[in-house]
Design an enzyme around this catalytic site. Structure first.
Site, PDB file in Angstrom:
ATOM      1  N   GLY A  42       0.801  -1.211   0.000  1.00  0.00           N
ATOM      2  CA  GLY A  42       0.000   0.000   0.000  1.00  0.00           C
ATOM      3  C   GLY A  42       0.835   1.262   0.000  1.00  0.00           C
ATOM      4  O   GLY A  42       2.072   1.237   0.022  1.00  0.00           O
ATOM      5  N   LEU A  44       1.195   3.721   2.294  1.00  0.00           N
ATOM      6  CA  LEU A  44       1.996   3.996   3.478  1.00  0.00           C
ATOM      7  C   LEU A  44       3.257   3.141   3.501  1.00  0.00           C
ATOM      8  O   LEU A  44       4.346   3.625   3.829  1.00  0.00           O
ATOM      9  CB  LEU A  44       1.159   3.743   4.740  1.00  0.00           C
ATOM     10  CG  LEU A  44       1.834   4.055   6.067  1.00  0.00           C
ATOM     11  CD1 LEU A  44       2.106   5.540   6.193  1.00  0.00           C
ATOM     12  CD2 LEU A  44       0.971   3.576   7.237  1.00  0.00           C
ATOM     13  N   LYS A 194      -3.681   5.235  12.470  1.00  0.00           N
ATOM     14  CA  LYS A 194      -4.937   5.968  12.588  1.00  0.00           C
ATOM     15  C   LYS A 194      -5.714   5.823  11.275  1.00  0.00           C
ATOM     16  O   LYS A 194      -5.114   5.478  10.257  1.00  0.00           O
ATOM     17  CB  LYS A 194      -4.668   7.441  12.904  1.00  0.00           C
ATOM     18  CG  LYS A 194      -4.117   8.266  11.725  1.00  0.00           C
ATOM     19  CD  LYS A 194      -3.993   9.713  12.115  1.00  0.00           C
ATOM     20  CE  LYS A 194      -3.499  10.539  10.956  1.00  0.00           C
ATOM     21  NZ  LYS A 194      -4.476  10.748   9.897  1.00  0.00           N
ATOM     22  N   TYR A 225       3.516  12.050  14.183  1.00  0.00           N
ATOM     23  CA  TYR A 225       4.001  13.371  14.579  1.00  0.00           C
ATOM     24  C   TYR A 225       4.736  13.316  15.918  1.00  0.00           C
ATOM     25  O   TYR A 225       5.641  14.115  16.176  1.00  0.00           O
ATOM     26  CB  TYR A 225       2.844  14.368  14.636  1.00  0.00           C
ATOM     27  CG  TYR A 225       2.838  15.268  13.417  1.00  0.00           C
ATOM     28  CD1 TYR A 225       3.249  16.588  13.501  1.00  0.00           C
ATOM     29  CD2 TYR A 225       2.473  14.772  12.176  1.00  0.00           C
ATOM     30  CE1 TYR A 225       3.275  17.400  12.383  1.00  0.00           C
ATOM     31  CE2 TYR A 225       2.492  15.574  11.055  1.00  0.00           C
ATOM     32  CZ  TYR A 225       2.899  16.893  11.155  1.00  0.00           C
ATOM     33  OH  TYR A 225       2.942  17.684  10.051  1.00  0.00           O
ATOM     34  N   HIS A 286      -2.934  14.287  15.700  1.00  0.00           N
ATOM     35  CA  HIS A 286      -1.659  15.014  15.666  1.00  0.00           C
ATOM     36  C   HIS A 286      -1.694  16.298  16.502  1.00  0.00           C
ATOM     37  O   HIS A 286      -0.843  16.508  17.373  1.00  0.00           O
ATOM     38  CB  HIS A 286      -1.289  15.378  14.232  1.00  0.00           C
ATOM     39  CG  HIS A 286      -1.176  14.212  13.301  1.00  0.00           C
ATOM     40  ND1 HIS A 286      -0.751  12.981  13.707  1.00  0.00           N
ATOM     41  CD2 HIS A 286      -1.438  14.108  11.962  1.00  0.00           C
ATOM     42  CE1 HIS A 286      -0.745  12.148  12.670  1.00  0.00           C
ATOM     43  NE2 HIS A 286      -1.168  12.807  11.617  1.00  0.00           N
TER      44      HIS A 286
END
Length: 854
Positions: A42, A44, A194, A225, A286
């Site tokens: 994928g 990510l 997330k 983050y 974040h």
């Protein structure tokens, strides 16, 4: 805090907050990590995760034995990728990722060695197509065989779910059912991306399911983050500067800005973004996490720093006042729906989804009371930049020799640097330091006005100390613009950059492998963060976002802070407050009467009614507290008042709560402290825990006494009546909030209930006429309710249209037999007012109406 304590704190926090990668030494015990990457081909995985895993692999590819010993890799890897694609397709995609996205860097050693290792790394990856439980079983059997090759190694499996949230449950259920690693002394870690839910309720449900399968310490919820290099240094920097800590409070700080700006649009994420919007995408996670790092109290318990920081963050989240509609501004870039239609069917497009938001949060905290935390993020803005700015108040008042003082201020920082450079080994540059217009600290996370991550402090504020994880920067070439850095000149700051500027996902992978949890989100953090944002998410369907062009050339998104509200600074001539959305039916302005059954009627959306009723309760409280010093309010239960409670929690003036007494109109005969059916349970979850009402002022109905539920022998109803007589000798509540059931009941007074015929001396009674799940209830009676100064009946939802029509047909009023059929008609305050708050869905029913925000 003593100097020794501060030094120890700096050392420990630095060690735990900075990316410290392991050094493999000779004689280390073998360790074998099996990594399963679901979603291995994928987006990510392509952009970040395979590079991060390769970085982890290379950090462990240093020979540790000086002689001819066989053990050269005490930390071994087995790598599996899983997905829905056929193996032949996935293998080609993986090869493309390794050829084009996994890069060698200076930290990996020589180019030739690194390229060879990259090939070796690729050969370690095995792909499994996963559809059924048996597919997971086959994959895990293969993993176990690999792990068991070395019987002496410490073994673990890391399951990384880089997949949509809809896949979490089935994937984990299959993994749990088919993969029996625990039987073979293999520890298991689950890494979750997330979003974790779409609101508090869904996040709570998902978390409950996860914790049935895995322990909390096995779950690693990522927020990348938290692993960015500047962010990992916020706490070490604060700990290194105790003088700065004395300034981080309401007396010195004017505001805190937490920004995440992007120049790109949603790109190829419309299917995801259409349901999420900007609040769910970045605010709930974040930006909220960044807020906690600025607002938390630095721990003083040095024995378990990660645990102490967890508790400190939880305390902040509990004190954040929930985001409200008046403190939220929404926007959408002009081409959003047009671009979304290219990826998803037009009928599925959520046309009002915001791509920009600005939200002001405040904390119910003595340290930060009334300090605005301004959270801003959006797509297609004027620049790409992410940062935190702490802007200090200008409290200095010059009385004498002001011109000289201003001139001195403009140069004093430069002079101070020259005087102290010998002690701090800071080179002195012979340049003019322009007068600084602000005192601020900037945590420059990335992009924007600097080419590298920086922590910057105004020279006119303090001269900072830096932990070992930061190094001072003097090179003007690191700034994108020579004369512009957060509203000031770059040379008016001290600057430092992280020594280790590793990619965030590389840091996260390393943290999971090392079993460090500080940069991950716990279940408690997750649910508290969702509670902050649930109210705003409820307004999504009815709020019309301001439309702006790419880059916002007209500056339509600039805003001003007015008290507890945010307002756009510029008028938008292209919009009149209503946006036509054909796919959401034709827009109508609702026309409703001013009265219902002869009493005042307020209509609107359910969100608007909650705001209006909360405002009226606050006005009543202000009046009563001013005149007699106390305010008594009684709430009925059910789901209808939840929005109202949330509004009161965020908008009711904090100075009033200490004078407020909260009573229950009715309660189910259940375990009040733990049963989710309990009215008190919901009242506490939605309101009481967020406000400063003294617990002695919370009057809970005694339905559960020594484990006995509404036992007639204990006479809980009489006890509650005596409490009312003691606190209100005139038996008059200042405000009573009721609901309306689809059968016409109110409080827990149901049709044909004997309690409807209670005499004036019976204030509270126990009934047996409730629904099958909880038939026994304790409730106030009509004679007591009708003594109130103000009564509001809150009616929401399309399922209430039928009963409202029946009430109108009945003619209303207290008539023989009518109250037995419709108990709500027995509500008729003798010396008080009665107002109906009815939302559009309840009044009009399910017609093709879409109501613009009032």
């Amino acid at each position: 805090m003593t100097q020794l304590t501060t030094s120890v704190l700096v050392l420990i926090v630095s060690a735990l907050s900075v990316n410290i990668f392991p050094v493999i030494v000779s004689g280390a015990s073998p360790r074998h990590s099996g990594v399963i990457l679901l979603g291995g081909t994928g987006d990510l995985a392509r952009k970040y995760l395979w590079q991060a895993l390769f970085d982890a692999f290379m950090r462990r590819e240093v020979p540790v034995g000086g002689g001819e010993g066989e053990e050269q890799r005490p930390w071994m890897f087995t790598l599996f990728a899983g997905g829905s694609s056929h193996a032949s397709v996935a293998t080609n995609r993986l090869k493309d990722i390794f050829d084009n996205n996994v890069k060698c860097a200076d930290r990996h050693g020589s180019s030739s060695v690194c390229e060879a290792k990259k090939g070796e790394f690729f050969t370690k990856v095995t792909y499994f197509q996963l559809h059924l439980g048996e597919d997971y079983g086959a994959m895990c059997e293969s993993m176990l065989r690999s792990l068991n090759q070395d019987k002496t190694a410490t073994k673990e499996v890391l399951l990384y779910l880089a997949v949509p949230p809809s896949v979490f449950r089935p994937a984990l259920k299959n993994f749990k059912a088919e993969c029996k690693f625990g039987d073979d002394k293999v520890s298991v870690k689950i890494v979750l991306e997330k979003p974790q839910g779409q609101d508090w309720a869904s996040a709570d449900k998902l978390s409950e399911e996860l914790l049935k399968m895995f322990k909390e310490e096995q779950l690693y919820r990522t927020d990348h983050y938290l692993a960015k290099s500047v962010v990992t240094n916020i706490l070490p920097f604060r700990a290194a500067n105790p003088q700065l800590e004395k300034l981080l409070n309401r007396d010195y700080v004017d505001r805190v800005e937490i920004f995440m700006k992007e120049t790109v649009g949603v790109e190829d994420r419309y299917s995801f973004y259409n349901d999420m919007g900007v609040i769910r995408d970045v605010f709930q996670n974040h930006l909220t996490q960044l807020l906690t790092l600025i607002a938390l109290d630095l721990p003083v318990n040095l024995t378990n720093i990660p645990s102490a920081i967890e508790q400190a963050k939880l305390q902040v989240l509990k004190r954040v006042i929930r985001a409200s509609q008046p403190s939220t501004l929404l926007g959408q870039y002009a081409t959003y729906t047009f671009e979304a239609a290219k990826e998803i069917p037009e009928s599925n497009i959520t046309a009002l989804v915001p791509t920009f938001a600005a939200v002001m949060l405040k904390l119910r905290s003595p340290r930060w009371l009334d300090v605005p935390f301004l959270l801003v993020s959006g797509k297609k803005l004027d620049e790409r930049s992410s940062y935190i700015r702490i802007i200090f108040k200008d409290n200095d008042v010059c009385v004498s020799n002001c011109a000289e003082a201003d001139h001195h201020t403009a140069h004093s920082a430069d002079q101070k640097q020259q005087q102290t450079s010998e002690h701090h080994h800071r080179p002195h540059h012979q340049y003019h330091v322009p007068r600084s217009s602000k005192k601020q600290i900037v945590f420059h996370i990335g992009h924007g006005p600097a080419k590298i991550p920086l922590i910057s402090m105004s020279r006119s504020l303090l001269e900072p100390e830096y932990p070992d994880s930061l190094e001072e920067v003097f090179d003007p070439e690191v700034f994108s613009k020579e004369h512009s850095y957060y509203g000031d000149y770059p040379q008016n700051f001290y600057h430092a950059t992280p020594v280790n500027n590793a990619d965030a996902y590389s840091t996260l992978i390393e943290e999971v492998l090392q079993g460090r949890r500080q940069h991950f989100v716990s279940t408690k953090q997750l649910l508290l963060a969702w509670q902050v944002w649930d109210n705003v998410l409820a307004f999504y369907p009815s709020r019309v976002p301001r439309v702006y062009d790419a880059g916002d050339p007209a500056s339509l998104l600039n805003f001003v802070v007015r008290g507890d509200n945010l307002e756009f600074a510029a008028e938008d001539q292209k919009q009149d407050g209503m946006k036509v959305v054909p796919e959401l039916h034709q827009l109508h302005q609702a026309q409703t009467p001013a009265t219902f059954l002869g009493r005042r009627m307020v209509s609107g959306t359910k969100e608007g009614l909650a705001v209006q009723l909360a405002r009226e309760i606050e006005q009543a409280a202000e009046s009563e507290i001013a005149s007699k010093g106390v305010f008594h309010v009684a709430f009925s239960g059910g789901t209808t008042p939840v929005l109202l409670w949330q509004m009161l929690a965020q908008s009711f003036a904090s100075e009033y709560w200490v004078h407020v007494h909260v009573w229950q109109v009715d309660e189910r005969c259940v375990r009040a402290a733990a049963d989710t059916h309990s009215n008190l349970f919901q009242l506490d979850r939605q309101l009481l825990r967020f406000v400063a009402v003294p617990w002695s002022h919370v009057h809970a109905m005694p339905v559960d006494v020594a484990g006995r539920l509404c036992d007639p022998e204990l006479q809980g109803d009489r006890q509650y009546a005596d409490s009312i007589r003691h606190a209100l000798p005139n038996l008059q509540f200042d405000f009573v909030v009721l609901g309306l059931g689809a059968d016409g009941h109110t409080a827990s007074l149901f049709p044909q209930s004997p309690a409807l015929n209670a005499d004036s001396q019976t204030l509270v009674t126990v009934t047996e006429q409730g629904p099958k799940d909880t038939p026994r209830r304790m409730t106030m009676t009509l004679p007591l309710i009708n003594r109130a100064k103000r009564v509001a009946v809150l009616v929401t939802g399309v399922d209430k249209e039928g009963i409202l029509n029946q009430l109108e047909d009945s003619g209303g009023g207290i008539k023989m037999g009518v109250v037995d059929k419709f108990p709500i008609l027995g509500v008729n305050p003798g010396n008080g007012t009665l107002s109906w708050f009815i939302d559009y869905e309840a009044y009009f029913g399910k017609e093709d109406f879409f109501f613009a925000e009032e």
